[in-house]
Design an enzyme around this catalytic site. Sequence first.
Site, short mmCIF file in Angstrom:
data_model
loop_
_atom_site.label_atom_id
_atom_site.label_comp_id
_atom_site.label_asym_id
_atom_site.label_seq_id
_atom_site.Cartn_x
_atom_site.Cartn_y
_atom_site.Cartn_z
N ALA A 65 -1.80 -3.11 6.46
CA ALA A 65 -3.04 -4.12 7.26
C ALA A 65 -4.30 -3.49 7.50
O ALA A 65 -4.75 -2.21 7.09
CB ALA A 65 -2.10 -4.18 8.38
N GLY A 110 1.35 -2.39 4.56
CA GLY A 110 1.79 -4.11 4.94
C GLY A 110 1.65 -5.01 3.44
O GLY A 110 2.52 -5.88 3.17
N GLU A 113 5.46 -4.11 2.47
CA GLU A 113 5.74 -4.84 3.02
C GLU A 113 5.87 -6.59 2.53
O GLU A 113 7.03 -7.19 2.85
CB GLU A 113 5.84 -5.31 5.05
CG GLU A 113 5.74 -3.49 5.46
CD GLU A 113 5.12 -3.30 6.44
OE1 GLU A 113 3.56 -3.07 6.64
OE2 GLU A 113 5.81 -2.79 7.46
N GLU A 133 2.28 5.09 7.34
CA GLU A 133 2.11 4.41 9.10
C GLU A 133 2.06 5.51 9.71
O GLU A 133 1.09 5.30 10.69
CB GLU A 133 2.99 3.11 9.54
CG GLU A 133 2.51 2.03 8.48
CD GLU A 133 3.17 1.13 7.31
OE1 GLU A 133 3.68 2.32 6.77
OE2 GLU A 133 3.33 0.35 7.33
N1 CO8 Z 1 -7.18 -0.94 5.91
C1 CO8 Z 1 -8.93 -1.36 5.86
N2 CO8 Z 1 -10.18 -0.80 5.01
C2 CO8 Z 1 -9.03 -0.15 3.54
C3 CO8 Z 1 -7.98 -0.09 4.08
C4 CO8 Z 1 -7.12 -0.82 4.76
N3 CO8 Z 1 -5.34 -0.72 4.92
N4 CO8 Z 1 -7.10 0.77 2.85
C5 CO8 Z 1 -8.63 0.10 1.74
N5 CO8 Z 1 -9.48 0.24 2.75
C6 CO8 Z 1 -11.10 0.11 2.62
C7 CO8 Z 1 -11.41 1.49 2.78
O1 CO8 Z 1 -11.99 2.25 4.14
C8 CO8 Z 1 -12.86 1.54 1.59
O2 CO8 Z 1 -13.74 0.58 2.18
P1 CO8 Z 1 -15.25 1.17 2.39
O3 CO8 Z 1 -16.42 0.91 1.09
O4 CO8 Z 1 -16.25 0.35 3.39
O5 CO8 Z 1 -15.17 2.51 2.77
C9 CO8 Z 1 -12.48 0.45 0.50
O6 CO8 Z 1 -11.22 0.27 1.34
C10 CO8 Z 1 -11.80 1.34 -0.58
O7 CO8 Z 1 -11.03 2.08 -0.08
P2 CO8 Z 1 -11.14 3.68 -0.73
O8 CO8 Z 1 -12.82 4.70 -0.60
O9 CO8 Z 1 -10.35 4.44 0.71
O10 CO8 Z 1 -10.43 4.07 -1.95
P3 CO8 Z 1 -9.65 4.90 -2.63
O11 CO8 Z 1 -9.40 4.74 -4.01
O12 CO8 Z 1 -10.47 6.71 -2.46
O13 CO8 Z 1 -8.02 4.40 -1.96
C11 CO8 Z 1 -6.66 4.19 -0.34
C12 CO8 Z 1 -7.68 3.77 -1.90
C13 CO8 Z 1 -5.70 5.45 -1.25
C14 CO8 Z 1 -5.60 2.75 -1.24
C15 CO8 Z 1 -7.11 4.46 1.08
O14 CO8 Z 1 -8.01 3.25 0.93
C16 CO8 Z 1 -6.01 4.31 1.70
O15 CO8 Z 1 -5.23 5.40 1.98
N6 CO8 Z 1 -6.43 2.94 1.75
C17 CO8 Z 1 -5.44 2.78 3.35
C18 CO8 Z 1 -3.71 2.90 2.95
C19 CO8 Z 1 -2.86 2.50 4.13
O16 CO8 Z 1 -3.13 3.03 4.96
N7 CO8 Z 1 -2.17 1.39 4.62
C20 CO8 Z 1 -1.09 1.39 5.48
C21 CO8 Z 1 -2.08 0.68 6.75
S1 CO8 Z 1 -1.19 0.50 8.43
C22 CO8 Z 1 -0.20 -0.97 7.83
O17 CO8 Z 1 -0.19 -1.10 7.18
C23 CO8 Z 1 0.82 -1.36 8.72
C24 CO8 Z 1 1.46 -2.42 9.07
C25 CO8 Z 1 2.21 -2.97 9.69
C26 CO8 Z 1 1.23 -2.61 10.95
C27 CO8 Z 1 1.61 -3.63 12.34
C28 CO8 Z 1 0.68 -3.58 13.39
C29 CO8 Z 1 1.03 -3.94 14.68
#
Ligand code: CO8
Length: 259
Positions: A65, A110, A113, A133
Amino acid sequence: MEYHFLKIEQRGAITVMMVSAPKSLNALNSTILKEMSHFVEYLDTVATRVLIVTGDGEKAFVAGADISEMAHLGEAEGREFGVLGAHVFRAIEQLPIPVIAAVNGFALGGGCELAMACDIRLASSKAKFGQPEVGLGIIPGFSGTVRLPRLVGQGVAKELIYTGRVIRADEALRIGLVNAVCEPDELLPKAMAMAEAMLCNAPLAIKAAKQSINQGFDLDVEAAIALENDLFGHCFATQDQKDGMAAFLQKTKADFKGQ
Ligand code: CO8
């Protein structure tokens, strides 16, 4: 409705829904979830007999998400966001046609999921799965705590959720989170081939089998068997059953009409 974050491609009776927000690794914001909700609600499940869900680009299926949107939410809005995602994923799960997730890269939070709401998961060897998460101070709120234990068992699900550990495709295969792993360039062709194999079979029988599995899984054994009995009996009211069995006896292949 015009979609800004979904690319929809029709390939005969197979539809491919691609989540496309490459700048954020296809992270799900509320606009994407609303587009998905609309798409699922209005999908013609007679014309489309199999849905394939995938992500745009080589890096991510869906990286979760959208954290930038969630960061500022209060309790009520957080709940609302969770309800929106859970509702969309449930609608995908309840589609009366098979849904195959072609997981081409990161399937985190997400994203994992979303894949779990699909019937079948095919993974590229580059795919990575996880529920990170708790590292963000939340729980898997798009039904991850519900579906992950049902798929891989409570012990493994709890380990993955409590540690937030990200696993590779081979481990996802070993724990039963995915059905198969293949090379990245083979992923969509493999998903298409599986969908084509399904198209050879009776649509109403597949629909009934899906209902029997999905609903029956949450019932006790007696009730699940009773449900299966009803659905089985109902198959004999369909033309597809007549055509399928007649074709077998005539040593030909049935051309199922879904009637
Ligand atoms: N949300 C927003 N932006 C994201 C997300 C995300 N989940 N994942 C990646 N991005 C963005 C980064 O911020 C980055 O943006 P920018 O270029 O502007 O800095 C761009 O995508 C590229 O990402 P990275 O530079 O981080 O790329 P890497 O190759 O270094 O890393 C990863 C890739 C490992 C996937 C890393 O981006 C990461 O850890 N992302 C987050 C993963 C995460 O924690 N996902 C879970 C999110 S929480 C969730 O899904 C909850 C679901 C249930 C919700 C319930 C609601 C109440």
